[in-house]
Design a protein around this motif. Structure first.
Motif, mmCIF file in Angstrom:
data_model
loop_
_atom_site.group_PDB
_atom_site.id
_atom_site.type_symbol
_atom_site.label_atom_id
_atom_site.label_comp_id
_atom_site.label_asym_id
_atom_site.label_seq_id
_atom_site.Cartn_x
_atom_site.Cartn_y
_atom_site.Cartn_z
ATOM 1 N N ARG A 290 46.895 17.101 57.489
ATOM 2 C CA ARG A 290 47.964 16.802 56.536
ATOM 3 C C ARG A 290 49.303 16.551 57.220
ATOM 4 O O ARG A 290 50.125 15.797 56.725
ATOM 5 C CB ARG A 290 48.099 17.937 55.532
ATOM 6 N N ALA A 291 49.569 17.191 58.356
ATOM 7 C CA ALA A 291 50.888 17.106 58.985
ATOM 8 C C ALA A 291 51.014 15.942 59.964
ATOM 9 O O ALA A 291 52.099 15.376 60.095
ATOM 10 C CB ALA A 291 51.196 18.409 59.700
ATOM 11 N N VAL A 292 49.949 15.585 60.655
ATOM 12 C CA VAL A 292 50.034 14.534 61.673
ATOM 13 C C VAL A 292 50.489 13.198 61.096
ATOM 14 O O VAL A 292 51.344 12.541 61.697
ATOM 15 C CB VAL A 292 48.697 14.419 62.444
ATOM 16 N N PRO A 293 49.988 12.743 59.950
ATOM 17 C CA PRO A 293 50.506 11.474 59.415
ATOM 18 C C PRO A 293 52.008 11.511 59.140
ATOM 19 O O PRO A 293 52.705 10.517 59.357
ATOM 20 C CB PRO A 293 49.719 11.279 58.120
ATOM 21 N N PHE A 294 52.524 12.630 58.693
ATOM 22 C CA PHE A 294 53.965 12.739 58.458
ATOM 23 C C PHE A 294 54.751 12.672 59.763
ATOM 24 O O PHE A 294 55.865 12.157 59.797
ATOM 25 C CB PHE A 294 54.303 14.023 57.714
ATOM 26 N N LEU A 295 54.187 13.197 60.822
ATOM 27 C CA LEU A 295 54.877 13.173 62.104
ATOM 28 C C LEU A 295 54.805 11.805 62.770
ATOM 29 O O LEU A 295 55.730 11.398 63.468
ATOM 30 C CB LEU A 295 54.283 14.234 63.042
ATOM 31 N N LEU A 296 53.709 11.084 62.572
ATOM 32 C CA LEU A 296 53.526 9.801 63.248
ATOM 33 C C LEU A 296 54.177 8.628 62.514
ATOM 34 O O LEU A 296 54.566 7.653 63.149
ATOM 35 C CB LEU A 296 52.035 9.522 63.444
ATOM 36 N N VAL A 297 54.255 8.700 61.199
ATOM 37 C CA VAL A 297 54.799 7.588 60.419
ATOM 38 C C VAL A 297 56.195 7.977 59.944
ATOM 39 O O VAL A 297 56.353 8.850 59.095
ATOM 40 C CB VAL A 297 53.879 7.266 59.212
#
Length: 105
Positions: free
Chosen positions: A21-28
């Protein structure tokens, strides 16, 4: 299972769930402008829910025949733009009738 065996499983599960859940928020960092990608991301929840629900529909009753009857009735009622409650009641009624007919045969 005692708590000391359960704790590592819990920590790994929580970590994996958080990372997914957190990685997409950090990458985009910016808004996604690509129409294809937006369309793809829009339909992901529907496809995942369908993939998880469909097998459960077919194996939730006593026989595959009654499950198929309930599924077909649910599809027909939903295509007629009825409410979710009406679809669920209709599918349950179809399964009940099919199960009763199967016990008679």
């Amino acid at each position: 299972m005692d708590f000391m065996k359960f704790l590592p499983y819990l920590i790994v599960m929580a970590g994996v769930t958080y990372l997914v859940r957190a990685v997409p928020f950090l990458l985009v960092n910016k808004k996604i402008e690509n129409r294809f990608l937006n369309s793809f991301l829009y339909y992901i929840p529907y496809s995942v829910l369908s993939a998880m629900t469909f097998p459960a529909i077919l194996y939730a009753t006593g026989s595959i025949v009654s499950a198929t009857a309930g599924l077909l009735v649910a599809i027909i009622i939903s295509f007629r733009k009825r409410s979710l409650l009406t679809v669920a009641i209709g599918a349950c009624a179809a399964v009940m009738v099919a199960e009763l007919l199967l016990t008679l045969v």
